[in-house]
Design an enzyme around this catalytic site. Structure first.
Site, PDB file in Angstrom:
ATOM      1  N   ASN A   9      27.126  85.603  49.092  1.00 48.49           N
ATOM      2  CA  ASN A   9      27.570  84.384  49.773  1.00 48.49           C
ATOM      3  C   ASN A   9      26.648  84.135  50.964  1.00 48.49           C
ATOM      4  O   ASN A   9      26.736  84.813  51.982  1.00 48.49           O
ATOM      5  CB  ASN A   9      29.023  84.551  50.236  1.00 48.49           C
ATOM      6  CG  ASN A   9      29.535  83.346  50.997  1.00 48.49           C
ATOM      7  OD1 ASN A   9      28.945  82.267  50.953  1.00 48.49           O
ATOM      8  ND2 ASN A   9      30.638  83.528  51.698  1.00 48.49           N
ATOM      9  N   TRP A  10      25.771  83.155  50.815  1.00 45.71           N
ATOM     10  CA  TRP A  10      24.791  82.880  51.875  1.00 45.71           C
ATOM     11  C   TRP A  10      25.406  82.156  53.063  1.00 45.71           C
ATOM     12  O   TRP A  10      24.767  82.036  54.106  1.00 45.71           O
ATOM     13  CB  TRP A  10      23.647  82.030  51.321  1.00 45.71           C
ATOM     14  CG  TRP A  10      22.809  82.705  50.291  1.00 45.71           C
ATOM     15  CD1 TRP A  10      22.993  83.945  49.729  1.00 45.71           C
ATOM     16  CD2 TRP A  10      21.635  82.168  49.671  1.00 45.71           C
ATOM     17  NE1 TRP A  10      22.019  84.208  48.802  1.00 45.71           N
ATOM     18  CE2 TRP A  10      21.168  83.126  48.744  1.00 45.71           C
ATOM     19  CE3 TRP A  10      20.948  80.968  49.797  1.00 45.71           C
ATOM     20  CZ2 TRP A  10      20.028  82.926  47.966  1.00 45.71           C
ATOM     21  CZ3 TRP A  10      19.823  80.755  49.022  1.00 45.71           C
ATOM     22  CH2 TRP A  10      19.365  81.731  48.120  1.00 45.71           C
ATOM     23  N   LYS A  11      26.604  81.638  52.897  1.00 44.29           N
ATOM     24  CA  LYS A  11      27.269  80.870  53.963  1.00 44.29           C
ATOM     25  C   LYS A  11      26.356  79.720  54.424  1.00 44.29           C
ATOM     26  O   LYS A  11      25.663  79.133  53.600  1.00 44.29           O
ATOM     27  CB  LYS A  11      27.701  81.801  55.094  1.00 44.29           C
ATOM     28  CG  LYS A  11      28.559  82.967  54.576  1.00 44.29           C
ATOM     29  CD  LYS A  11      29.172  83.803  55.658  1.00 44.29           C
ATOM     30  CE  LYS A  11      29.982  84.928  55.035  1.00 44.29           C
ATOM     31  NZ  LYS A  11      30.688  85.746  56.043  1.00 44.29           N
ATOM     32  N   HIS A  94      37.867  81.333  50.901  1.00 41.76           N
ATOM     33  CA  HIS A  94      37.241  82.311  51.799  1.00 41.76           C
ATOM     34  C   HIS A  94      37.941  82.284  53.153  1.00 41.76           C
ATOM     35  O   HIS A  94      38.406  81.244  53.609  1.00 41.76           O
ATOM     36  CB  HIS A  94      35.750  81.996  51.954  1.00 41.76           C
ATOM     37  CG  HIS A  94      34.979  83.089  52.619  1.00 41.76           C
ATOM     38  ND1 HIS A  94      34.962  83.267  53.984  1.00 41.76           N
ATOM     39  CD2 HIS A  94      34.196  84.078  52.103  1.00 41.76           C
ATOM     40  CE1 HIS A  94      34.199  84.303  54.285  1.00 41.76           C
ATOM     41  NE2 HIS A  94      33.734  84.816  53.163  1.00 41.76           N
ATOM     42  N   GLU A 166      38.816  90.562  50.904  1.00 46.53           N
ATOM     43  CA  GLU A 166      37.963  90.569  52.089  1.00 46.53           C
ATOM     44  C   GLU A 166      38.825  90.754  53.333  1.00 46.53           C
ATOM     45  O   GLU A 166      39.393  89.785  53.839  1.00 46.53           O
ATOM     46  CB  GLU A 166      37.136  89.286  52.175  1.00 46.53           C
ATOM     47  CG  GLU A 166      37.874  88.003  51.797  1.00 46.53           C
ATOM     48  CD  GLU A 166      37.249  86.768  52.403  1.00 46.53           C
ATOM     49  OE1 GLU A 166      36.075  86.813  52.770  1.00 46.53           O
ATOM     50  OE2 GLU A 166      37.964  85.760  52.525  1.00 46.53           O
ATOM     51  N   GLY A 172      31.585  90.447  58.948  1.00 44.13           N
ATOM     52  CA  GLY A 172      30.614  90.148  59.990  1.00 44.13           C
ATOM     53  C   GLY A 172      30.791  90.963  61.254  1.00 44.13           C
ATOM     54  O   GLY A 172      30.165  90.681  62.272  1.00 44.13           O
ATOM     55  N   SER A 212      31.485  93.363  55.114  1.00 40.19           N
ATOM     56  CA  SER A 212      30.306  94.071  55.639  1.00 40.19           C
ATOM     57  C   SER A 212      29.751  95.069  54.623  1.00 40.19           C
ATOM     58  O   SER A 212      29.486  96.230  54.948  1.00 40.19           O
ATOM     59  CB  SER A 212      30.644  94.773  56.962  1.00 40.19           C
ATOM     60  OG  SER A 212      30.979  93.832  57.958  1.00 40.19           O
ATOM     61  N   GLY A 233      27.965  89.268  52.137  1.00 42.72           N
ATOM     62  CA  GLY A 233      27.607  88.228  53.094  1.00 42.72           C
ATOM     63  C   GLY A 233      26.197  88.408  53.612  1.00 42.72           C
ATOM     64  O   GLY A 233      25.221  88.119  52.928  1.00 42.72           O
ATOM     65  N   GLY A 234      26.077  88.924  54.833  1.00 43.61           N
ATOM     66  CA  GLY A 234      24.783  89.028  55.511  1.00 43.61           C
ATOM     67  C   GLY A 234      23.694  89.710  54.712  1.00 43.61           C
ATOM     68  O   GLY A 234      22.532  89.277  54.722  1.00 43.61           O
TER      69      GLY A 234
END
Length: 248
Positions: A9-11, A94, A166, A172, A212, A233-234
């Site tokens: 998920n690049w957000k 989300h 999640e 994050g 994370s 995510g990141g």
């Protein structure tokens, strides 16, 4: 045997040029992956990324969609629009959508049903806050979210859904649920699905962990019996890191 699924998920990250550069670097790194690989870039990059990964083992998902086909919904994207781009997956519910855009479980249910009408697989998110975990109501919160999100679906639809657990407190923040915490919580989610749609559906549905996720944590997480993948995510913004997760 459930096939693992790793989704990135690049957000709200990467412009078009950066997105294509990332994809080009990633493609050879995940070519031999044993799991399903999904990239979820921002809307403006979807068309280009779909074309870039054509003929590879990488699928593409959107990060959200509206439940209406068309109309006066400024700034929204319809499921039909996504399908016209040949998008295969869509993230629904989300925690950031719930937190910043006040998205409710009933809305999430509408989106799930509409995604299936267009043959798009929903990645349905659920999770508890730190306060809810500390108060010992994690199972109650997740049970409510799953029951409302999956309400009035057909069994064969539930079997296709991907659920992403999640924990909000681990997104994050650098904090990660222990492997046992994640597995036990996902086992509870599977139990909720079983009560709603039967043991067979619960055994088939794939449930990811998302909080994370890093190359250093993925192997142990994937050794847990109830964890079927990750919503990343990141780390999905770095080709080498995402590939390391995919190739756990």
């Amino acid at each position: 045997m459930r096939k693992a699924i790793i989704a990135g998920n690049w957000k709200m990250n990467k412009n078009l040029e950066d997105a294509l550069e990332l994809v080009e670097e990633l493609k050879p790194l995940v070519r031999g992956a044993k799991c399903d690989v999904v990239l979820c870039p921002p809307y403006v990059c979807l068309d280009a990324v779909v074309k870039s990964v054509g003929g590879t083992n990488i699928k593409v998902g959107a990060q959200n969609m509206h439940y209406e086909e068309s109309g006066a919904y400024t700034g929204e994207i319809s499921p039909g629009m996504l399908k016209s781009l040949k998008v295969d997956y869509v993230i629904i519910g989300h925690s950031e959508r719930r937190q910043y855009f006040n998205e409710k479980d009933e809305t999430i249910n509408k989106k799930i049903k509409k995604a299936f009408e267009h043959d798009i697989i929903p990645i349905v998110c659920c999770g508890e806050s730190l306060l809810e975990r500390e108060n010992g109501i994690t199972e109650e919160v997740l049970g409510r979210q799953i029951k409302l999100a999956l309400k009035d679906l057909r069994k064969e639809q539930v079997e296709k859904i991907v659920i992403a657990y999640e924990p909000i407190w681990a997104i994050g923040t650098g904090k990660t649920a222990t492997d046992k915490q994640a597995n036990d919580t996902i086992a509870h989610i599977r139990g909720v699905v079983s009560k709603m749609y039967g043991e067979n559906a619960a055994e088939v549905v794939r449930i990811q962990y998302g909080g994370s996720v890093k190359p250093a944590t993925i192997k142990a997480q994937m050794e847990q019996p109830h964890i079927d993948g990750a919503l990343v995510g990141g780390a999905s913004l770095k080709p080498q890191d995402f590939a390391a997760i995919v190739n756990y």
